[in-house]
Design a protein around this motif. Structure first.
Motif, PDB file in Angstrom:
ATOM      1  N   SER A   3       0.941  -1.172   0.134  1.00  0.00           N
ATOM      2  CA  SER A   3       0.086  -0.041  -0.020  1.00  0.00           C
ATOM      3  C   SER A   3       0.818   1.226  -0.074  1.00  0.00           C
ATOM      4  N   ILE A   4       0.361   2.293  -0.631  1.00  0.00           N
ATOM      5  CA  ILE A   4       1.026   3.622  -0.951  1.00  0.00           C
ATOM      6  C   ILE A   4      -0.024   4.488  -0.157  1.00  0.00           C
ATOM      7  N   ARG A  16      -4.244  14.063 -10.328  1.00  0.00           N
ATOM      8  CA  ARG A  16      -3.563  13.494 -11.715  1.00  0.00           C
ATOM      9  C   ARG A  16      -2.739  12.314 -11.409  1.00  0.00           C
ATOM     10  N   VAL A  17      -1.680  12.567 -10.819  1.00  0.00           N
ATOM     11  CA  VAL A  17      -0.889  11.253 -10.375  1.00  0.00           C
ATOM     12  C   VAL A  17      -1.754  10.022  -9.946  1.00  0.00           C
ATOM     13  N   ALA A  18      -2.633  10.292  -9.078  1.00  0.00           N
ATOM     14  CA  ALA A  18      -3.353   9.281  -8.797  1.00  0.00           C
ATOM     15  C   ALA A  18      -4.385   8.467  -9.982  1.00  0.00           C
ATOM     16  N   ASP A  19      -4.750   9.410 -10.864  1.00  0.00           N
ATOM     17  CA  ASP A  19      -5.607   8.885 -12.105  1.00  0.00           C
ATOM     18  C   ASP A  19      -4.635   8.283 -12.865  1.00  0.00           C
ATOM     19  N   LEU A  20      -3.356   8.621 -13.039  1.00  0.00           N
ATOM     20  CA  LEU A  20      -2.297   7.871 -13.925  1.00  0.00           C
ATOM     21  C   LEU A  20      -2.053   6.454 -13.349  1.00  0.00           C
ATOM     22  N   LEU A  21      -2.102   6.310 -11.905  1.00  0.00           N
ATOM     23  CA  LEU A  21      -1.859   5.009 -11.333  1.00  0.00           C
ATOM     24  C   LEU A  21      -2.922   4.189 -11.428  1.00  0.00           C
ATOM     25  N   GLY A  22      -4.070   4.867 -11.359  1.00  0.00           N
ATOM     26  CA  GLY A  22      -5.201   3.859 -11.459  1.00  0.00           C
ATOM     27  C   GLY A  22      -5.364   3.429 -12.841  1.00  0.00           C
ATOM     28  N   SER A  23      -5.006   4.280 -13.873  1.00  0.00           N
ATOM     29  CA  SER A  23      -4.971   3.749 -15.331  1.00  0.00           C
ATOM     30  C   SER A  23      -4.080   2.535 -15.498  1.00  0.00           C
ATOM     31  N   TRP A  24      -3.243   2.654 -14.767  1.00  0.00           N
ATOM     32  CA  TRP A  24      -1.958   1.100 -14.839  1.00  0.00           C
ATOM     33  C   TRP A  24      -2.435   0.201 -13.921  1.00  0.00           C
ATOM     34  N   GLY A  25      -3.296   0.083 -13.321  1.00  0.00           N
ATOM     35  CA  GLY A  25      -3.959  -1.001 -12.650  1.00  0.00           C
ATOM     36  C   GLY A  25      -3.775  -0.893 -11.017  1.00  0.00           C
ATOM     37  N   VAL A 107      -2.367  -0.991  -3.741  1.00  0.00           N
ATOM     38  CA  VAL A 107      -3.619  -0.131  -3.195  1.00  0.00           C
ATOM     39  C   VAL A 107      -2.830   1.432  -3.009  1.00  0.00           C
ATOM     40  N   VAL A 108      -3.362   2.175  -3.568  1.00  0.00           N
ATOM     41  CA  VAL A 108      -3.060   3.719  -3.392  1.00  0.00           C
ATOM     42  C   VAL A 108      -4.139   4.449  -2.552  1.00  0.00           C
ATOM     43  N   TYR A 109      -3.980   4.669  -1.411  1.00  0.00           N
ATOM     44  CA  TYR A 109      -4.851   5.657  -0.475  1.00  0.00           C
ATOM     45  C   TYR A 109      -4.495   7.076  -0.834  1.00  0.00           C
ATOM     46  N   VAL A 110      -5.352   7.876  -1.626  1.00  0.00           N
ATOM     47  CA  VAL A 110      -5.355   9.080  -1.719  1.00  0.00           C
ATOM     48  C   VAL A 110      -5.750   9.909  -0.551  1.00  0.00           C
ATOM     49  N   VAL A 111      -5.092  10.651   0.150  1.00  0.00           N
ATOM     50  CA  VAL A 111      -5.360  11.381   1.494  1.00  0.00           C
ATOM     51  C   VAL A 111      -4.651  12.852   1.396  1.00  0.00           C
ATOM     52  N   PRO A 112      -5.749  13.756   1.233  1.00  0.00           N
ATOM     53  CA  PRO A 112      -5.103  15.213   1.138  1.00  0.00           C
ATOM     54  C   PRO A 112      -4.325  15.472   2.377  1.00  0.00           C
ATOM     55  N   ARG A 189       5.374   7.173 -13.770  1.00  0.00           N
ATOM     56  CA  ARG A 189       5.524   5.701 -14.392  1.00  0.00           C
ATOM     57  C   ARG A 189       6.719   5.185 -13.704  1.00  0.00           C
ATOM     58  N   ARG A 190       7.760   5.913 -13.569  1.00  0.00           N
ATOM     59  CA  ARG A 190       8.972   5.309 -12.856  1.00  0.00           C
ATOM     60  C   ARG A 190       8.639   4.767 -11.438  1.00  0.00           C
ATOM     61  N   MET A 191       7.749   5.527 -10.716  1.00  0.00           N
ATOM     62  CA  MET A 191       7.364   5.254  -9.226  1.00  0.00           C
ATOM     63  C   MET A 191       6.463   4.068  -9.302  1.00  0.00           C
ATOM     64  N   HIS A 192       5.523   4.038 -10.474  1.00  0.00           N
ATOM     65  CA  HIS A 192       4.889   2.864 -10.312  1.00  0.00           C
ATOM     66  C   HIS A 192       5.419   1.682 -10.534  1.00  0.00           C
ATOM     67  N   ASP A 193       6.527   1.802 -11.405  1.00  0.00           N
ATOM     68  CA  ASP A 193       7.172   0.463 -11.880  1.00  0.00           C
ATOM     69  C   ASP A 193       8.153  -0.150 -10.573  1.00  0.00           C
ATOM     70  N   ARG A 194       8.544   0.856  -9.772  1.00  0.00           N
ATOM     71  CA  ARG A 194       9.275   0.466  -8.684  1.00  0.00           C
ATOM     72  C   ARG A 194       8.188  -0.190  -7.508  1.00  0.00           C
ATOM     73  N   TRP A 195       7.062   0.524  -7.280  1.00  0.00           N
ATOM     74  CA  TRP A 195       6.147  -0.126  -6.414  1.00  0.00           C
ATOM     75  C   TRP A 195       5.746  -1.656  -6.704  1.00  0.00           C
ATOM     76  N   ILE A 196       5.383  -1.607  -8.030  1.00  0.00           N
ATOM     77  CA  ILE A 196       5.236  -3.095  -8.705  1.00  0.00           C
ATOM     78  C   ILE A 196       6.348  -4.152  -8.319  1.00  0.00           C
ATOM     79  N   GLU A 197       7.478  -3.679  -8.562  1.00  0.00           N
ATOM     80  CA  GLU A 197       8.799  -4.609  -8.252  1.00  0.00           C
ATOM     81  C   GLU A 197       8.672  -4.940  -6.895  1.00  0.00           C
ATOM     82  N   TRP A 198       8.553  -3.606  -5.942  1.00  0.00           N
ATOM     83  CA  TRP A 198       8.471  -4.001  -4.235  1.00  0.00           C
ATOM     84  C   TRP A 198       7.393  -4.820  -3.845  1.00  0.00           C
TER      85      TRP A 198
END
Length: 213
Positions: A3-4, A16-25, A107-112, A189-198
């Motif tokens: 979780s992030i 916008r960042v959350a939307d990108l992450l969601g679009s990648w799964g 999972v990404v928790y979007v928390v202002p 995308r770079r961050m997403h790929d790292r989180w996928i790996e981890w």
């Protein structure tokens, strides 16, 4: 599930960042959207809010009068605590239910107000801050909302200071005024790929906290 916790000041571009992450799964759980549902017409929080704040807190449609409430909590910090006492337990309950249904790679928790709440450090594996300079925050919010710079800066003053957010970050995605959509896409995308790996790894070793994408 890995979780992030995703956060950032108003106008930072975290949506916008959350939307990108969601679009990648990634599975997105947005606490602001949950709160809007709870405080909309017929929302589950409305009876308790009406009791706590009176009829003035309710608009003509039976929803929370957000402009009235925003002005009230900025002027009287104790009122913010009253509002949070009503909403936070309900938001937590809905958040847990959404997490149980999560099916993405992480999972990404979007928390202002993630940093401000002080409740998320032990709930997530990593905290990611979308960061930009204060002048960019003001310009973005003014362009989309029409609020005056003074009103926007009052909102910013009620949020954690930039340095405080950055100190809490394990990961940082820079989105300053000179960041193009293509640059933000690549950094995210770079961050997403790292989180996928981890998320997939056992006993992996993440980068040092606070490293920007």
């Amino acid at each position: 599930m890995y979780s992030i916790g995703l956060t950032g000041g108003i106008g930072s571009g975290k949506s916008r960042v959350a939307d990108l992450l969601g679009s990648w799964g990634a599975t997105l759980i947005d606490t602001d959207l949950i709160a809007h549902g709870l405080t909309g017409p017929g929302g589950a929080a409305m009876p308790a809010l009406r009791e706590a704040f009176g009829e003035r807190a309710v608009d003509a449609h039976g929803a929370l009068d957000r402009a009235w409430m925003r002005d009230r909590v900025f002027r009287e910090p104790a009122e913010r605590e009253r509002l949070q006492a009503v909403l936070h337990p309900m938001i937590d309950q809905h958040t847990r239910r959404a997490a149980e249904r999560a099916d993405g790679p992480y999972v990404v928790y979007v928390v202002p107000l993630l940093v401000e709440s002080g409740r998320w450090r032990t709930r997530v594996d990593r905290i990611c801050v979308v960061d930009c300079d204060p002048d960019t925050q003001v310009a973005r919010v003014q362009a989309r909302s029409g609020l005056t710079p003074d009103a926007i800066r009052r909102i910013m003053a009620a949020q954690a200071a930039r340095d405080t957010r950055l100190a809490a970050a394990d990961d940082i995605i820079v989105n300053d005024g000179d960041t193009t959509p293509e640059m933000l896409h690549a950094r995210t995308r770079r961050m997403h790929d790292r989180w996928i790996e981890w998320a997939a790894a056992t006993g992996g070793h993440p980068r040092e906290p606070g490293s920007p994408a």
